[in-house]
Design a protein around this motif. Structure first.
Motif, PDB file in Angstrom:
ATOM      1  N   UNK A   1      12.267 -13.208 -23.730  1.00  0.00           N
ATOM      2  CA  UNK A   1      12.121 -11.885 -24.324  1.00  0.00           C
ATOM      3  C   UNK A   1      10.643 -11.501 -24.314  1.00  0.00           C
ATOM      4  N   UNK A   2      10.372 -10.269 -23.855  1.00  0.00           N
ATOM      5  CA  UNK A   2       8.991  -9.794 -23.733  1.00  0.00           C
ATOM      6  C   UNK A   2       8.586  -9.078 -25.018  1.00  0.00           C
ATOM      7  N   UNK A   3       7.294  -8.914 -25.192  1.00  0.00           N
ATOM      8  CA  UNK A   3       6.788  -8.209 -26.365  1.00  0.00           C
ATOM      9  C   UNK A   3       7.327  -6.783 -26.429  1.00  0.00           C
ATOM     10  N   UNK A   4       7.701  -6.214 -25.266  1.00  0.00           N
ATOM     11  CA  UNK A   4       8.176  -4.837 -25.230  1.00  0.00           C
ATOM     12  C   UNK A   4       9.622  -4.742 -25.688  1.00  0.00           C
ATOM     13  N   UNK A   5      10.287  -5.875 -25.888  1.00  0.00           N
ATOM     14  CA  UNK A   5      11.660  -5.852 -26.377  1.00  0.00           C
ATOM     15  C   UNK A   5      12.694  -6.116 -25.307  1.00  0.00           C
ATOM     16  N   UNK A   6      12.308  -5.953 -24.045  1.00  0.00           N
ATOM     17  CA  UNK A   6      13.256  -6.219 -22.980  1.00  0.00           C
ATOM     18  C   UNK A   6      13.222  -7.690 -22.554  1.00  0.00           C
ATOM     19  N   UNK A   7      14.069  -8.012 -21.607  1.00  0.00           N
ATOM     20  CA  UNK A   7      14.231  -9.408 -21.212  1.00  0.00           C
ATOM     21  C   UNK A   7      13.688  -9.635 -19.810  1.00  0.00           C
ATOM     22  N   UNK A   8      12.921 -10.685 -19.654  1.00  0.00           N
ATOM     23  CA  UNK A   8      12.501 -11.108 -18.325  1.00  0.00           C
ATOM     24  C   UNK A   8      11.501 -10.214 -17.649  1.00  0.00           C
ATOM     25  N   UNK A   9      10.628  -9.537 -18.437  1.00  0.00           N
ATOM     26  CA  UNK A   9       9.595  -8.694 -17.846  1.00  0.00           C
ATOM     27  C   UNK A   9       8.621  -9.541 -17.028  1.00  0.00           C
ATOM     28  N   UNK A  10       8.071  -8.909 -16.007  1.00  0.00           N
ATOM     29  CA  UNK A  10       7.098  -9.585 -15.165  1.00  0.00           C
ATOM     30  C   UNK A  10       5.938 -10.126 -15.993  1.00  0.00           C
ATOM     31  N   UNK A  11       5.462  -9.331 -16.938  1.00  0.00           N
ATOM     32  CA  UNK A  11       4.320  -9.757 -17.741  1.00  0.00           C
ATOM     33  C   UNK A  11       4.627 -10.940 -18.641  1.00  0.00           C
ATOM     34  N   UNK A  12       5.925 -11.152 -18.916  1.00  0.00           N
ATOM     35  CA  UNK A  12       6.283 -12.307 -19.731  1.00  0.00           C
ATOM     36  C   UNK A  12       6.142 -13.596 -18.924  1.00  0.00           C
ATOM     37  N   UNK A  13       6.117 -13.453 -17.582  1.00  0.00           N
ATOM     38  CA  UNK A  13       5.973 -14.631 -16.729  1.00  0.00           C
ATOM     39  C   UNK A  13       4.546 -14.833 -16.255  1.00  0.00           C
ATOM     40  N   UNK A  14       3.863 -13.676 -16.021  1.00  0.00           N
ATOM     41  CA  UNK A  14       2.593 -13.770 -15.319  1.00  0.00           C
ATOM     42  C   UNK A  14       1.605 -12.789 -15.932  1.00  0.00           C
ATOM     43  N   UNK A  15       0.388 -12.908 -15.539  1.00  0.00           N
ATOM     44  CA  UNK A  15      -0.665 -12.075 -16.119  1.00  0.00           C
ATOM     45  C   UNK A  15      -1.436 -12.909 -17.122  1.00  0.00           C
ATOM     46  N   UNK A  16      -2.609 -12.437 -17.500  1.00  0.00           N
ATOM     47  CA  UNK A  16      -3.504 -13.197 -18.354  1.00  0.00           C
ATOM     48  C   UNK A  16      -2.873 -13.671 -19.642  1.00  0.00           C
ATOM     49  N   UNK A  17      -2.177 -12.779 -20.338  1.00  0.00           N
ATOM     50  CA  UNK A  17      -1.610 -13.126 -21.634  1.00  0.00           C
ATOM     51  C   UNK A  17      -0.541 -14.204 -21.493  1.00  0.00           C
ATOM     52  N   UNK A  18       0.335 -14.048 -20.493  1.00  0.00           N
ATOM     53  CA  UNK A  18       1.414 -15.015 -20.305  1.00  0.00           C
ATOM     54  C   UNK A  18       0.851 -16.379 -19.905  1.00  0.00           C
ATOM     55  N   UNK A  19      -0.157 -16.355 -19.025  1.00  0.00           N
ATOM     56  CA  UNK A  19      -0.738 -17.625 -18.597  1.00  0.00           C
ATOM     57  C   UNK A  19      -1.371 -18.348 -19.779  1.00  0.00           C
ATOM     58  N   UNK A  20      -2.024 -17.597 -20.646  1.00  0.00           N
ATOM     59  CA  UNK A  20      -2.654 -18.209 -21.806  1.00  0.00           C
ATOM     60  C   UNK A  20      -1.606 -18.895 -22.694  1.00  0.00           C
ATOM     61  N   UNK A  21      -0.515 -18.169 -22.966  1.00  0.00           N
ATOM     62  CA  UNK A  21       0.546 -18.731 -23.792  1.00  0.00           C
ATOM     63  C   UNK A  21       1.095 -20.011 -23.172  1.00  0.00           C
TER      64      UNK A  21
END
Lengths: 393, 393
Positions: A245-265
DNA sequence: GCAGTTCGTCCACTCAGCGTCGAAAGTACC
DNA sequence: GGTACTTTCGACGCTGAGTGGACGAACTGC
């Protein structure tokens, strides 16, 4: 704020040509544009009178009398301001968009527009102290959707307090020159179009992988912004309906997998669970982790970090594959902070796109890294400003 | 093939205006365009002399002398030819693009270009028998990627024998007028832009659900074709990485879930396994099933058919949601054969898009069914031809 | 030093486009 | 039916932008 602009389309064309090609002799200019000698001379004279052009000596003889060289006015200056999530980049350029000085300063967009804009103006002030020429225009990039016509951010998710803040008018009032505001990804795309890998390409995608993930769309040589100015928002495309689940409320967003924030997590998890010794050590040293640490860990051969980049690259490549089939661009450029991971990431993205997209669309499709890197934003910003100035009034 | 065209941009603007707005008095035209009366009169006279305009009586008085009405030349004719996978639609229109006659004939594109083009020309010949005016231009849509500049199909997957066949030149030679060839989805989008729901929208997506699934992209009022003419190919976007293997070799393509061919396959399975009594009965009657049978079964309340449409609509909506965030269009139009399922399908698509796309992009986004239905293709084709003719030579 | 070439300015000429004028063709009102 | 007013539209002279040729200036090469 009296702005000196070209008076007609011919003058505007001459300005743009001289900006892009550099100083030229009047004779060469005459060869390139379809104007009679008399008309060309008249327009050039008028541009020189108004300070938009300067003469600059004489060209080598082409067999007879030497031709006078003209160039974009020496005292024309543009400012480029690229506001990021955690820093602001400011550059000052001449009328040909050569960067005269460039400075970055740490800021936090969450401090709100007043603080951030004041900081940007202060940095620009430092750069201008060494230079007494007046500003002819400024371009500003902000990390979120922008209503281009109004020069205001609209519902930017990572910029609390900025919604519909009059960014353009605030800068314009402080600088006393026309200001244009656009999404940061769009200006980076414009930067690559002006002086980077996309110089000769009219239709391409610029993918920025930073804290978030965005895409700049250039169609027929111009940035496409969509009806609400939020075109290119690919960070929240769903790439896996069984994903997190992404911060935006939807499921499986690209940003939930990749990008600076996701990589940090992901890096923090890997460090804390002990799956990655390299990241755990780094966390102990610094007290926190960022996407850059993942990059370093991957370079150092850390298996977990390599896997993270691989997985992310594949997810992104998968999403991009669909967009490539859809847009059929002539080029895809990968830029932004995480792009510094470089060729390992590029290989994953290429693999996914070339494997999945329509063969006709990928047949002759280069996928490359940004050429300008951290300068793409400010270069695009000044290009935006100069496109505005070098237009018929 | 001597083509009479407007001589300059003013004449071209007048032609397009009269095409789109219908007959107007000279006075009204003068109000609408920024030309002096003398110039306007001169240009109109020249257009009348060249047969591009006709006079048509007098308008009602606006308080003084009555103004003469001008209209697009009465003897101007355009032909629109929409080649589909299983049929060809042909229409003959006047210079204002009103359909004078329209006829569809069954064909199989797999019979190759010679047979199909001959059939299309025969049908057009029948329509023209009732009308002695010469053709001013023709537009042709084909179900596959097209190199617009060359007027030839490029690597069309469902059209064996058509690759790089000179479709434009063959029609042009037979008809003795300029011919433009484009992808069938693009011309349908153009049709909706000209006379359908997208009349006043400059940026929109037209989604065709027929045998396959395609998308027409209209940007800044013009069809965007991509660098290889295959933009909008969304049928093979991957929507489920755990899905079935598609004919194209990839996994989980949209077309493997939805579209005429996929529905037929699923319907046959449902009928043969006895899961759907309605479809089984229909199969026994007709010996085969098609997407239309699924539509009827769903209307009749067959649970399996309803579920198929639901699932397909959701898959398509999910893919569209990503594209809506990416393009940020002002409108999405659903058309093509399967779209006749109508509102049940629309509801599923809307649900998925509104739920998943970026709120900013969906805030004011209508998703509607095609207004022109089966006529969208031929209307778009003649519009393409007229845009070409009503341009400065 | 001279012939040939190129460049830039000057100038007369052309022509597209504009505004005005007046005739034509209406309406409104008496 | 007549008069005053409005609108349309062709004709015409005017203006100004642009063109192309002529000529002087500047330069090369022999």
């Amino acid at each position: 704020m009296t702005v000196v602009r070209p008076e007609n389309v011919h003058q505007a064309r001459l300005m743009r040509r001289l900006r892009d090609d550099g100083p030229r002799s009047r004779a060469e200019l005459g060869d390139a544009v379809a104007l009679s000698r008399s008309k060309l001379a008249a327009e050039i004279d008028r541009l020189v009178d108004r300070g938009l052009l300067d003469t600059d000596g004489y060209a080598d003889s082409r067999g007879g009398r030497r031709s006078a060289i003209v160039r974009v006015g020496r005292r024309i200056r543009f400012a480029g301001i690229d506001i990021g999530a955690t820093s602001v980049d400011v550059a000052l350029t001449d009328g040909e968009l050569h960067v005269l000085s460039h400075r970055a300063a740490p800021v936090d967009v969450r401090d709100g527009p007043d603080a951030v804009i004041a900081r940007a103006l202060a940095v620009l002030g430092e750069l201008r102290d060494e230079d007494d020429a007046p500003l002819a225009g400024a371009g500003v990039g902000v990390p979120g959707p922008v209503s281009f016509a109004d020069g205001v951010p609209v519902s930017p998710p990572i910029m609390p307090g900025w919604n519909r803040f009059p960014v353009r008018d605030t800068f314009a009032a402080a600088l006393g020159c026309p200001v244009l505001v656009d999404n940061d990804v769009n200006i980076m795309a414009l930067g690559e179009k002006h002086a980077g890998v996309a110089r000769s390409v009219d239709d391409f995608l610029f993918v920025k992988i930073g804290t978030g993930i965005g895409c700049g769309i250039v169609v027929r040589g111009e940035v496409y912004r969509g009806v609400n100015g939020c075109a290119g928002d690919i960070g929240h495309m769903s790439v896996d309906e069984h994903g997190p689940v992404c911060a935006c409320g939807n499921i499986g967003c690209l940003e939930a997998f990749f990008g600076g924030a996701a990589l940090r997590t992901q890096a923090l998890t890997a460090a804390r669970t002990g799956r990655s010794a390299v990241l755990a050590r780094r966390l102990a040293e610094a007290g926190d982790l960022s996407a850059v640490d993942v990059t370093h860990a991957a370079s150092a051969g850390d298996g977990v970090a390599v896997a993270m980049i691989r997985e992310g690259g594949q997810r992104l490549g998968h999403a991009l594959a669909g967009l490539v089939s859809f847009v059929n661009p002539g080029l895809v450029v990968i830029g932004g902070g995480v792009a510094s991971i470089g060729h390992a990431l590029l290989a994953e993205i290429r693999g996914a796109v070339y494997r999945t997209s329509l063969p006709l669309a990928t047949g002759n499709l280069p996928i490359t890294l940004s050429e300008l890197g951290g300068r793409a934003g400010v270069v695009g910003a000044v290009r935006l400003a100069s496109d505005h100035l070098y237009r018929a009034a």
